[in-house]
Design an enzyme around this catalytic site. Structure first.
Site, PDB file in Angstrom:
ATOM      1  N   LYS A  88      -8.212  14.145   3.597  1.00 26.24           N
ATOM      2  CA  LYS A  88      -7.066  13.238   3.667  1.00 26.24           C
ATOM      3  C   LYS A  88      -6.595  13.172   5.101  1.00 26.24           C
ATOM      4  CE  LYS A  88      -6.261  13.480  -0.805  1.00 26.24           C
ATOM      5  NZ  LYS A  88      -6.353  12.242  -1.521  1.00 26.24           N
ATOM      6  N   ARG A  89      -5.902  12.080   5.460  1.00 24.13           N
ATOM      7  CA  ARG A  89      -5.059  12.117   6.642  1.00 24.13           C
ATOM      8  C   ARG A  89      -4.005  13.207   6.377  1.00 24.13           C
ATOM      9  NH1 ARG A  89      -5.295   8.182  10.797  1.00 24.13           N
ATOM     10  NH2 ARG A  89      -3.514   9.380  11.489  1.00 24.13           N
TER      11      ARG A  89
ATOM     12  N   THR B 182      -8.461   6.584  -2.766  1.00 25.44           N
ATOM     13  CA  THR B 182      -9.819   6.114  -3.067  1.00 25.44           C
ATOM     14  C   THR B 182     -10.812   7.254  -2.877  1.00 25.44           C
ATOM     15  OG1 THR B 182      -9.846   5.209  -0.828  1.00 25.44           O
ATOM     16  CG2 THR B 182      -9.554   3.643  -2.643  1.00 25.44           C
TER      17      THR B 182
ATOM     18  N   HIS C  97       0.788  -1.236   0.000  1.00 26.92           N
ATOM     19  CA  HIS C  97       0.000   0.000   0.000  1.00 26.92           C
ATOM     20  C   HIS C  97       0.819   1.284   0.000  1.00 26.92           C
ATOM     21  CE1 HIS C  97      -4.193  -1.377   0.478  1.00 26.92           C
ATOM     22  NE2 HIS C  97      -3.655  -2.418   1.090  1.00 26.92           N
TER      23      HIS C  97
ATOM     24  N   LYS D 134       0.918  14.409   1.219  1.00 24.73           N
ATOM     25  CA  LYS D 134      -0.403  14.764   0.675  1.00 24.73           C
ATOM     26  C   LYS D 134      -0.521  16.279   0.427  1.00 24.73           C
ATOM     27  CE  LYS D 134      -2.628  10.730   2.822  1.00 24.73           C
ATOM     28  NZ  LYS D 134      -3.246   9.987   1.696  1.00 24.73           N
TER      29      LYS D 134
ATOM     30  N   LYS E  27     -14.294   8.545  -4.999  1.00 22.24           N
ATOM     31  CA  LYS E  27     -15.589   8.875  -4.380  1.00 22.24           C
ATOM     32  C   LYS E  27     -16.076  10.247  -4.858  1.00 22.24           C
ATOM     33  CE  LYS E  27     -14.216   5.982  -0.600  1.00 22.24           C
ATOM     34  NZ  LYS E  27     -13.394   5.909   0.618  1.00 22.24           N
TER      35      LYS E  27
END
Length: 827
Positions: free
Chosen positions: A569-570, A662, A378, A575, A666
């Protein structure tokens, strides 16, 4: 003129919610009242909203039970190959509405509650989220369970029943504060404890080598108590099982050296054993080598493998007699999927069981192990890779350390034979990392002990083969695959956005819910004025509804006609929430985000976002034209509200760092446009919808590599881009923190001197791209046409497609769209 429809009446008209037959409604009301009376022991005079929620949950659960038992019976009779998805996280969210959707009970329950005088949404709001995950990896596992059931596969999710899930996040004076998530406080109506399947799990002790094999002795035992939760497929009468283990001390725990003073202490010390399933580690993409975490990992694996082998041995339904003893058939009947390296102990544990207990030869056991196990990677971030210290293993799992050494010895022999004299390759590929503290590289263990290794988006799988696992790919290229992630359209469209699901169903029918690839038919409606209007209208309604929610729960007023520009997001440097911050500062627009509690930088980023919000939101000149909102305690249930309301989805990680994502899928399915880099699944989204229909900016993976070679110097960008310089100077100079001018100097220092994720390098292109977004937003018709292209391109991103590929290409199982008979059918 007809009066506007009430919420209840509007919901009644949505056909994807199932039909509310008269008998159905009467029966539901009767069952509801029975549960209120007999299960909750309340009457209407004293019952509170929570009691009504529980009564409804038990009512809906009753509709699952017959299907659940029939499904398991069907599996025993057919004896198919079974799939075991082992994950340390299952981020399930709420269960009630999802169950009603999948059983086509939503309208009937809605009508029954309405007739009783209760508001369905109010009851649904009483349910606690099952927050047994951090983010993407845990939510993926939950989507996969939904898809495996919907595809009629004999599949089981195995994990830990954490007493405390992901912490509740509060923001106090701009800072994150964590609160324990006591989600089981009022009980969980969806689970069923199964004490009859309790299993012992061993820790510590020592090994003894005898002529007839190895014994692991003097261990401490913890019992694993299983709790089963039903997982219904979409309207196919299949109900699978998620089995979560809870740790329990055995009765004789610590009582061997019994004396009167010691008895009380011994009973109190039972807590130590039971701490194993107490709390979810809140780390996402970060490895923290704690003994308790390794205990959790071995606990779930040991209990699960005992269960797998028990189920393999008994072939007929309800029979405890052993029918199967030939383990060479295990890979024909069992597939084990490891969700990241967290359950990697399944490999040495399966070897221990086969060699030490079942007395197979090493070679036979190893062949069985490799053919049974498969591993999903992952992340490529080095700080996320699990590397356990050897001395911790020697102490906690001495037999497993011996087994890992033996796996490694044989593994290195194979490499030495294939690449004679290449000592550096031996060092790189070893399962044991030498130098300083010896560590076990769990990813290497997973690759060697599995027959398939997959990344979670094409670009990520390619990066694995070219970089992190290059040596392994060169040696066993046949093992490496791609399985691009997906999301379940049941929760992420039908349930969270029924208005959009209905608008689509009116054009192309309802079959797309089972086969999302049918969405491509929507391309022919891209110039259909009525469809354009309907899609835009649903988005506006969702934005209005979310604005009301914000005002009620967060006391903020936003203009529902403004663009909802959202990043969920985390919080992690890769990110690049900071890139988003710089855009906001540069161009005084709304957006949304949770940090692992120990991750200092992440907490500082939250503080910066709240500080920017304090300045922007209180600027009278700006008014309601720009609001910056940090939405606290983001979780599955909040995602279900936020995502349908989004106009713009921020997917802005540095190319090559986000394995898939993901959330991006969405947003796309729910009618938002994407601004993003060519990273993770964004690449495939652009392929499916057409790159012109996304806002793509920034460096590609090759550009990032080139910049690494050349050397990234933040100061060059700072000096050449006046808007960037101004924004950084404002952050550094206390413009956003006048009472503590140097509050954010660490962040500025990081961005200027050691930013691995190159925020400044993509800044200029990002700002330009955001200007294109603004221009298009001013043309609602053209904007909505792009939205339609995006929705039409979503077919690939159903977790049904992902799971069908795992099934055929890794597990050797064929998905089915056949339905089981209704439980009330006699045959």
């Amino acid at each position: 003129m007809s009066k506007p429809l009430s919420d209840h009446d509007r919901r009644k008209q949505i056909s994807v919610r199932g039909l509310a037959g008269v008998e159905n409604v009467a029966e539901l009301k009767q069952t509801f009242n029975r549960h209120l009376h007999f299960t909750l022991v309340k009457d209407r005079n004293v019952a509170a909203t929570r009691d009504y929620y529980f009564a409804l949950a038990h009512t809906v659960r009753e509709h699952l039970i017959g299907r659940w038992i029939r499904t398991q019976q069907h599996y025993y009779e057919k004896d198919p190959k079974r799939v075991y998805y082992i994950s340390l996280e299952f981020y399930m969210g709420r269960t009630l509405q999802n169950t009603m959707v999948n059983l086509a009970l939503e309208n009937a329950c809605d009508e029954a509650m309405y007739q009783i005088g209760l508001d369905m949404e109010e009851l649904e709001d009483m349910e606690e989220d099952a927050g047994l995950g951090n983010g993407g990896l845990g939510r993926l596992a939950a989507c996969f369970l939904d898809s495996m059931a919907s595809l009629g596969m004999a599949a089981y999710g195995y994990g830990i029943r954490y007493e405390f899930g992901i912490f509740n996040q509060k923001i106090a004076s701009g800072w994150q504060v964590e609160e324990a998530d006591d989600w089981l406080r009022y009980g969980n109506p969806w689970e069923k404890a199964r004490p009859e399947y309790m299993r012992p799990v061993h820790f510590y002790g020592k090994t003894e080598h005898h002529p007839d094999g190895v014994k692991w002795v003097d261990t401490q035992v913890v019992l694993a108590l299983p709790y089963d939760t039903p997982v219904p497929g979409y309207r196919n009468n299949y109900v699978n099982t998620m089995r979560l283990w809870s740790a329990k001390a055995p009765c004789e725990f610590n009582l061997k050296d019994f004396n009167i003073g010691g008895y009380i202490q011994a009973v109190l010390d039972r807590n130590l054993a039971e701490n194993i399933s107490r709390v979810l580690y809140p780390n996402d993409n970060f490895f923290e080598g704690k003994e308790l975490r390794l205990k959790q990992e071995y606990f779930v694996v040991s209990a699960t493998l005992q269960d797998i082998i028990r189920r393999f041995k008994v072939s007929k339904f309800g029979s405890r007699e052993i029918a199967r003893t030939d383990f060479s058939k295990l890979p024909d009947k069992v597939a084990i999927q490891l969700n990241d390296t967290h359950p990697s102990m399944a490999i040495p544990e399966l070897m221990r069981v086969l060699v030490d207990i079942e007395k197979l030869s090493w070679d036979n056991a190893w062949d069985i192990c490799v053919r049974t196990c498969a591993y999903t990677n992952h992340t490529v971030l080095p700080e996320a890779l699990e590397r356990w210290p050897v001395d911790l293993f020697a102490h906690l799992l001495p037999r497993h350390l011996e087994i890992i050494y033996e796996i490694n010895r044989r593994h290195l022999e194979v490499i030495a034979a294939k690449f004679p004299g290449d000592h550096d390759r031996l060092r790189r590929m070893s399962l044991i990392e030498e130098g300083g503290q010896k560590r076990i590289n769990m990813a290497h263990l997973c690759i060697v002990g599995s027959h398939a290794v997959n990344g979670v988006a094409q670009i990520h799988s390619d990066i694995l083969k070219a970089t992190v696992f290059k040596d392994f790919y060169e040696m066993e290229p046949h093992k490496f695959q791609n399985k691009t992630n997906g999301i379940t359209p049941r929760r992420w469209l039908v349930m969270c956005n029924p208005g959009l699901a209905e608008v689509i169903a009116e054009r192309i029918g309802e079959d797309f819910i089972r086969d999302l690839s049918q969405l491509k038919v929507l391309r022919k409606y891209v110039n259909d004025e009525a469809f354009i209007r309907d899609v835009a209208k649903v988005k506006q309604e969702n934005k209005l509804k979310f604005s009301v929610h914000l005002e009620e729960h967060y006391k903020v007023k936003i203009n529902p006609n403004s663009m909802f520009d959202i990043q969920v997001k985390r919080i992690h440097e890769y990110k690049r929430q900071l890139l988003n911050c710089l855009h906001i500062i540069t161009y005084y627009n709304p957006h949304f985000l949770q940090a692992a509690p120990g991750y200092h930088t992440a907490k500082m980023i939250i503080r910066l976002i709240t500080a920017i919000g304090d300045v922007v939101n209180n600027d009278p000149v700006i008014g309601d034209r720009l609001k910056v909102i940090f939405l606290e305690n983001y979780r599955v249930t909040l995602a279900e509200k936020v995502i349908p309301a989004a106009d713009l989805s921020e997917q802005i990680s540095t190319a090559g760092t986000e394995a898939s994502g993901t959330g991006n899928m969405k947003f796309m399915l729910n009618g938002a446009l994407t601004i993003g880099t060519m990273d993770g699944a964004n690449v495939e989204m652009a392929e499916e919808a057409g790159e012109d229909n996304l806002f793509i900016f920034g460096m590609r993976v090759d550009d990032v590599e080139a910049l690494d070679k050349k050397g990234y110097h933040a100061a060059e960008y700072y000096n050449h881009l006046p808007e960037l310089k101004q924004a950084i100077d404002q952050i550094a100079g206390g413009f956003f923190s006048p009472k503590q001018p140097d509050l954010f100097k660490e962040i500025v220092n990081m961005l200027m001197h050691h930013d691995r994720f190159k925020v400044f390098a993509d800044y200029e292109d990002y700002i330009k791209c955001q200007e294109k977004v603004n221009d298009l937003y001013k043309n609602p018709r053209e904007w909505t046409k792009k939205v339609i292209y995006n929705i039409a391109g979503c077919g690939k991103f159903s977790s049904d497609r992902t799971i069908a590929q795992y099934a055929r290409e890794i597990w050797g199982v064929e998905p089915t769209l056949e339905k089981l008979p209704n439980p009330d059918d006699k045959h």
